[in-house]
Design a protein around this motif. Structure first.
Motif, mmCIF file in Angstrom:
data_model
loop_
_atom_site.group_PDB
_atom_site.id
_atom_site.type_symbol
_atom_site.label_atom_id
_atom_site.label_comp_id
_atom_site.label_asym_id
_atom_site.label_seq_id
_atom_site.Cartn_x
_atom_site.Cartn_y
_atom_site.Cartn_z
ATOM 1 N N THR A 38 81.056 -72.845 -47.607
ATOM 2 C CA THR A 38 80.722 -74.258 -47.388
ATOM 3 C C THR A 38 81.742 -75.232 -47.950
ATOM 4 N N GLY A 39 82.674 -74.747 -48.768
ATOM 5 C CA GLY A 39 83.618 -75.653 -49.419
ATOM 6 C C GLY A 39 83.019 -76.410 -50.578
ATOM 7 N N THR A 40 81.780 -76.083 -50.966
ATOM 8 C CA THR A 40 81.085 -76.785 -52.041
ATOM 9 C C THR A 40 81.796 -76.612 -53.374
ATOM 10 N N ILE A 41 82.008 -77.718 -54.086
ATOM 11 C CA ILE A 41 82.588 -77.694 -55.424
ATOM 12 C C ILE A 41 81.442 -77.616 -56.432
ATOM 13 N N GLN A 42 81.361 -76.516 -57.155
ATOM 14 C CA GLN A 42 80.278 -76.346 -58.121
ATOM 15 C C GLN A 42 80.586 -77.102 -59.419
ATOM 16 N N PRO A 43 79.554 -77.562 -60.123
ATOM 17 C CA PRO A 43 79.747 -78.245 -61.411
ATOM 18 C C PRO A 43 80.036 -77.226 -62.517
ATOM 19 N N VAL A 44 81.217 -76.611 -62.453
ATOM 20 C CA VAL A 44 81.508 -75.505 -63.367
ATOM 21 C C VAL A 44 81.575 -75.964 -64.821
ATOM 22 N N ALA A 45 82.019 -77.187 -65.056
ATOM 23 C CA ALA A 45 82.070 -77.667 -66.445
ATOM 24 C C ALA A 45 80.671 -77.680 -67.054
ATOM 25 N N ASP A 46 79.687 -78.130 -66.280
ATOM 26 C CA ASP A 46 78.307 -78.140 -66.770
ATOM 27 C C ASP A 46 77.776 -76.721 -66.944
ATOM 28 N N ALA A 47 78.062 -75.850 -65.961
ATOM 29 C CA ALA A 47 77.574 -74.476 -66.032
ATOM 30 C C ALA A 47 78.179 -73.742 -67.228
ATOM 31 N N VAL A 48 79.481 -73.941 -67.451
ATOM 32 C CA VAL A 48 80.145 -73.291 -68.589
ATOM 33 C C VAL A 48 79.608 -73.853 -69.900
ATOM 34 N N SER A 49 79.386 -75.157 -69.947
ATOM 35 C CA SER A 49 78.869 -75.775 -71.170
ATOM 36 C C SER A 49 77.508 -75.199 -71.544
ATOM 37 N N ILE A 50 76.639 -75.024 -70.558
ATOM 38 C CA ILE A 50 75.318 -74.444 -70.810
ATOM 39 C C ILE A 50 75.462 -73.041 -71.389
ATOM 40 N N ALA A 51 76.355 -72.258 -70.796
ATOM 41 C CA ALA A 51 76.559 -70.880 -71.274
ATOM 42 C C ALA A 51 77.138 -70.866 -72.689
ATOM 43 N N ARG A 52 78.091 -71.756 -72.950
ATOM 44 C CA ARG A 52 78.717 -71.790 -74.275
ATOM 45 C C ARG A 52 77.708 -72.167 -75.355
ATOM 46 N N GLN A 53 76.793 -73.068 -75.024
ATOM 47 C CA GLN A 53 75.769 -73.459 -75.993
ATOM 48 C C GLN A 53 74.939 -72.257 -76.450
ATOM 49 N N MET A 54 74.845 -71.271 -75.570
ATOM 50 C CA MET A 54 74.031 -70.099 -75.877
ATOM 51 C C MET A 54 74.879 -68.888 -76.272
ATOM 52 N N GLY A 55 76.186 -69.085 -76.362
ATOM 53 C CA GLY A 55 77.064 -67.991 -76.773
ATOM 54 C C GLY A 55 77.291 -66.939 -75.720
ATOM 55 N N VAL A 56 77.137 -67.309 -74.451
ATOM 56 C CA VAL A 56 77.319 -66.355 -73.351
ATOM 57 C C VAL A 56 78.730 -66.480 -72.795
#
Length: 424
Positions: A175-193
């Motif tokens: 689809t060419g969709t740009i995912q909000p990777v900064a938000d997704a990575v931030s959520i994971a980092r908060q949990m140490g993933v």
């Protein structure tokens, strides 16, 4: 390319490449030819310099402050396998067993999205056969955007156990969709993933900064947006994360050869065997070409093409549901790159692609694009006229005239299909 042919399959591989890419590859093949790091003579040193220059250019382009943490691989799939299986293998080693199978002793949980590519889905599926739990986070069926609340829930520790790895693709190849990777990575980092970002469809189209985003691992191709040749790609490892990534292959490196253990130094730790130096020479020039023009300029050109195509889609929608065609994915140019997948109410994806080539010399790709869950999300996996859709994708050498030709071709194909149906 033959006169009159319009290449619109840049999501598969970019074409044409800048002339400098071809010249650098031929220069290496004709004038250097030696294996880097395997000799002290001038040609071997010249090959090593080419690799170093490319590594440094990629580090700057990706936003990794450590050039030696740019690992060259065969392609993105190879880089993703190193990242995924390296993280899981290290989890095995850290848990104190080396069996290579889980045997119920490990709690391995892998998280990705329903828009990801088989290059992630298949390694995950292979690990699921060994006992890992795999979670596919749902995405919006209109835009393809990941549900961040569901992403957070998938990453949230279960039974006091963290997810082993969270992987997300930056841009959908469907689809060419740009995912909000900064938000997704931030959520994971908060949990140490630990996080893995697949930038195959975005790098070279959009600015990316691994350090700013905080992604632990970034897998990239050399032959798509970076304009290098096929057979190139890599994994960018954030400094310090290499200790959390086990090797998945070992072999010669041309250094510390007196020991049978793989060197612990970077990048030798993850680069076994001879490099594709001719390909890397071309890749270095592709990266340099992009850097000289500026990614902002590349994006501005692409946005003009995106807006031109979306305007045509809007006109067709207003007139008659986009003729017989339906565009899947976001209509906001800011949410996408120039990768478009279409389905037709009367024609199969392969029929549309064949007509584009045979009648108009336009090259497109039909099918499910190695992303079955993405097509399932968008409702096109089992379309009545055939699985998947017809994809067109633009690169930096695509012109406004090319897009106009595509728009006219699609209108003609639709008109002819409707006329034929009426005659029947």
């Amino acid at each position: 390319m033959a006169t009159g042919r319009i290449y619109l399959d840049n999501a598969a591989t970019s074409f044409p490449k800048p002339p400098e890419v071809y010249d650098a590859m031929m220069r290496y093949a004709r004038d250097i030819g030696a294996s880097p790091g395997r000799g002290q003579y001038a040609e071997s040193r010249a090959g090593a310099a080419i690799i170093r220059r490319c590594r440094e250019g990629l580090a700057k382009f990706l936003g990794n402050p450590a050039p030696n943490n740019i690992i060259f691989t065969l392609n993105t799939s190879d880089a993703l396998n190193l990242a995924i299986k390296g993280v899981v293998r290290q989890a095995h080693l850290d848990a104190g067993f080396n069996s290579g199978r889980f045997g119920g002793r490990a709690s391995i949980r892998l998280v990705t999205t329903s828009m990801d590519h088989n290059s992630v889905l298949r390694p995950f599926a292979a690990l699921a056969e060994e006992g890992a739990t795999v979670v596919h986070v749902p995405c919006d069926p209109r835009t393809g955007l990941v549900d961040l609340a569901a992403w957070r829930e998938a990453i949230t520790p279960e039974n006091n156990s963290l997810a082993t790895l969270a992987a997300i693709n930056w841009v959908s190849n469907v689809t060419g969709t740009i995912q909000p990777v900064a938000d997704a990575v931030s959520i994971a980092r908060q949990m140490g993933v630990p996080t893995l970002v697949d930038v195959a469809q975005g790098l070279g189209h959009l600015a990316f900064d691994q350090h700013a985003i905080g992604a632990d691992l970034v897998a990239f191709p050399g032959h798509k947006g970076l304009l290098g040749p096929q057979g190139t790609g890599g994994l960018s490892i954030t400094p310090g994360f290499e200790s959390r990534l086990a090797t998945t292959r070992e072999g010669g490196t041309g250094s510390i050869a007196e020991f049978d253990a793989q060197p612990a130094t970077m990048p030798e730790r993850f680069e076994a065997g001879s490099h594709n130096t001719m390909g890397i020479a071309g890749l270095a020039e592709g990266v340099a070409w992009l850097a000289a023009r500026g990614i902002e300029s590349i994006r501005a050109h692409e946005l003009q093409l995106i807006e031109r195509f979306l305007e045509a889609c809007d006109r067709w929608d207003a007139r008659d549901n986009m003729g017989g065609f339906q565009l899947i994915g976001p209509r906001d140019p800011a949410l996408r790159v120039a990768t478009f997948t279409l389905v037709h109410q009367l024609l199969s994806p392969s029929e549309v692609a064949a007509l584009l080539e045979q009648q108009f010399g336009i090259l497109a790709r039909a099918g499910i694009h190695c992303a079955p869950l993405a097509h399932r999300t968008m409702g096109t996996l089992d379309h009545p006229q055939g699985r998947g859709g017809t994809r067109v994708s633009f690169g930096p050498f695509v012109t406004q005239a090319d897009v106009a030709s595509l728009i006219d071709a699609l209108a003609t194909i639709d008109q002819d299909a409707r006329s034929l149906t009426k005659e029947r």
